[in-house]
Design a protein around this motif. Structure first.
Motif, PDB file in Angstrom:
ATOM      1  N   GLU A   1       0.772  -1.459  -0.027  1.00 33.25           N
ATOM      2  CA  GLU A   1       0.018  -0.201   0.052  1.00 33.25           C
ATOM      3  C   GLU A   1       0.790   1.226   0.192  1.00 33.25           C
ATOM      4  O   GLU A   1       0.658   2.121  -0.852  1.00 33.25           O
TER       5      GLU A   1
ATOM      6  N   VAL B   1       2.684   1.750  -3.198  1.00 31.57           N
ATOM      7  CA  VAL B   1       1.699   2.330  -4.365  1.00 31.57           C
ATOM      8  C   VAL B   1       1.583   3.976  -4.082  1.00 31.57           C
ATOM      9  O   VAL B   1       1.646   4.654  -4.959  1.00 31.57           O
TER      10      VAL B   1
ATOM     11  N   LYS C   1       2.939   7.103  -6.446  1.00 24.71           N
ATOM     12  CA  LYS C   1       2.000   8.130  -7.046  1.00 24.71           C
ATOM     13  C   LYS C   1       2.226   9.199  -6.464  1.00 24.71           C
ATOM     14  O   LYS C   1       2.291  10.361  -7.563  1.00 24.71           O
TER      15      LYS C   1
ATOM     16  N   CYS D   1       3.866  -2.289 -12.619  1.00 24.63           N
ATOM     17  CA  CYS D   1       3.362  -2.631 -11.313  1.00 24.63           C
ATOM     18  C   CYS D   1       2.720  -3.972 -11.539  1.00 24.63           C
ATOM     19  O   CYS D   1       3.412  -4.790 -12.280  1.00 24.63           O
TER      20      CYS D   1
ATOM     21  N   THR E   1      -2.229  -4.268  -8.477  1.00 24.75           N
ATOM     22  CA  THR E   1      -2.019  -2.918  -8.324  1.00 24.75           C
ATOM     23  C   THR E   1      -2.521  -1.878  -9.649  1.00 24.75           C
ATOM     24  O   THR E   1      -2.565  -0.751  -9.328  1.00 24.75           O
TER      25      THR E   1
ATOM     26  N   TYR F   1      -3.348   3.272 -10.414  1.00 26.20           N
ATOM     27  CA  TYR F   1      -2.429   4.554 -10.694  1.00 26.20           C
ATOM     28  C   TYR F   1      -3.320   5.461 -11.702  1.00 26.20           C
ATOM     29  O   TYR F   1      -2.772   6.437 -12.131  1.00 26.20           O
TER      30      TYR F   1
ATOM     31  N   GLU G   1       7.533  -0.864  -8.901  1.00 30.54           N
ATOM     32  CA  GLU G   1       7.146  -1.539  -7.742  1.00 30.54           C
ATOM     33  C   GLU G   1       8.367  -2.515  -7.246  1.00 30.54           C
ATOM     34  O   GLU G   1       8.905  -3.247  -8.442  1.00 30.54           O
TER      35      GLU G   1
END
Ligand code: TXA
Ligand code: MG
Length: 349
Positions: A250, A253, A257, A274, A278, A282, A321
């Motif tokens: 979490e 992400v 962003k 990603c 997930t 985005y 990620e």
């Protein structure tokens, strides 16, 4: 010459032809279960030089020798340690390269002057048939231009090697998608020099204790020079800068962003790597999924393809990620960190 071939429909005539190209000193690119290889006769120093030229590879980075049958290892090495026998039984054919003390028939060009040689028996049917047809051991690095992501599709090899080699066998997608594990079995404790398709956990289940070369985590922290010479070069790098963001999913992400907005505000074009879990988080950003966190093998199989796909876009920065560095995740994170030149951001900070 590009030859299309399906792994389950081997064209004997063409394989025999490519085998004789190899035996006679030519260079042939071919699929393996890990990545595509750029093969040449491992016993022919002149043929080996052609590989280094086609790739633009530094000559101090040794090549892996590929064989078709387990017993083909015998003339290539001084001796086979007991654990070598056990590992060959358990993991060959497959994505495990073992380092042995080399015999005199292996030219120094193959091993870059080292006294050890890396040997592996691939499980891909086209690779097996080709090496058998060559009737010689086949030295083969990954079939990319030095520094680019390794090729996992015929098209990747055509991009990098068209016109530079005698033949390219285009045989579909490589299902492991990451290069073989390189394991040094010449010392007291077996040591992983490059994480790959055969994981540390799989090796430990057979061997008990397995060491990992410190240079894998962070080459700058290594006091010695990396034992696997290839680890010291820039690798897998797409044209855009890559930054890996680590941390709980979490927060990772959220952090990506924030970074994406910051870079965009500075006029940069940003891409995001990603996962299936997930990819919908985005918004409008340009995202590419590398696979499912639930099945990390899907990520291993896609990561090089995704890195190459970004080269067809105009992004300046790729935010990726991270995945958990256990089992195959260890090899995935090794490749991602190398692609990023070890630029890593921790999402909790
Ligand atoms: O999956 C693979 O291993 C693929 C396919 C084509 O088989 N091949 C591959 O080769 O990845 P290459 O050349 O891209 O990577 C070989 C790695 C390099 O990091 C090299 O430094 C290391 O193996 N290596 C080879 N021989 C070695 C040796 N004698 N001692 C230490 N490291 C060695
Ligand atoms: Mg390579």
């Amino acid at each position: 010459m590009v030859i299309g071939m399906e792994p389950n429909k081997i064209d004997r005539r063409l394989i025999v032809e490519c085998g004789s190209i190899l035996r006679n000193g030519g260079v042939v690119a071919f699929p393996t279960e890990t990545v595509y290889g750029l093969g040449a006769n491992a016993l022919d120093a002149n043929a080996i030089k052609k590989i280094f030229e086609a790739k633009g590879r530094p000559s101090d980075n040794p090549l892996i020798v590929h064989i078709a049958k387990k017993e083909d290892v015998i003339p290539l090495v001084k001796n086979i340690p007991e654990i070598g026998r056990i590992l060959m039984e358990k993991f060959w054919p497959g994505p495990l390269t073992l380092l042995f003390e080399k015999s005199d028939i292996i030219p120094n060009e193959v091993t870059a002057g080292l006294s050890t040689v890396g040997i592996r028996m691939p499980s891909h049917p086209i690779a097996g048939a080709l090496i058998e047809a060559a009737q010689v051991p086949v030295a083969a690095p990954s079939a990319n231009t030095s520094g680019r992501p390794s090729p996992t599709k015929g098209q990747h090899v055509i991009e990098d090697m068209m016109g530079r080699v005698d033949a390219i066998i285009s045989g579909g997608e490589c299902n492991v998608g990451l290069e073989s594990t390189v394991l040094d079995i010449t010392g007291d404790i077996p040591m992983i020099l490059r994480p790959g398709g055969v994981t540390k956990e799989m090796l430990e289940a057979v061997l008990g204790q397995v060491a990992v070369d410190a240079a894998i985590e962070d080459p700058s922290k290594s006091v010695e020079k990396p034992k696997s010479p290839g680890m010291k070069y820039t690798h897998y790098a797409p044209k855009a800068d890559v930054i890996v963001v680590e941390g709980p999913v979490e927060q990772m992400v959220m952090k990506i962003k924030v970074l994406e907005r910051e870079y965009r505000a500075k006029g940069k074009r940003v891409g995001i790597i990603c996962t299936e879990e997930t990819k919908d988080l985005y918004g409008e950003a340009m995202v590419k999924s590398m696979g499912s966190r639930q099945v990390p093998e899907t990520i291993a199989a896609c990561i090089f393809k995704v890195l190459r796909e970004f080269d067809e876009t105009d992004v300046d920065i790729i935010l990726s990620e991270a995945v958990e560095a256990v089992e195959i995740g260890q090899a995935i994170m090794n490749r991602l960190k190398k692609a990023a030149g070890y630029r890593i951001i921790h999402a909790e900070e």
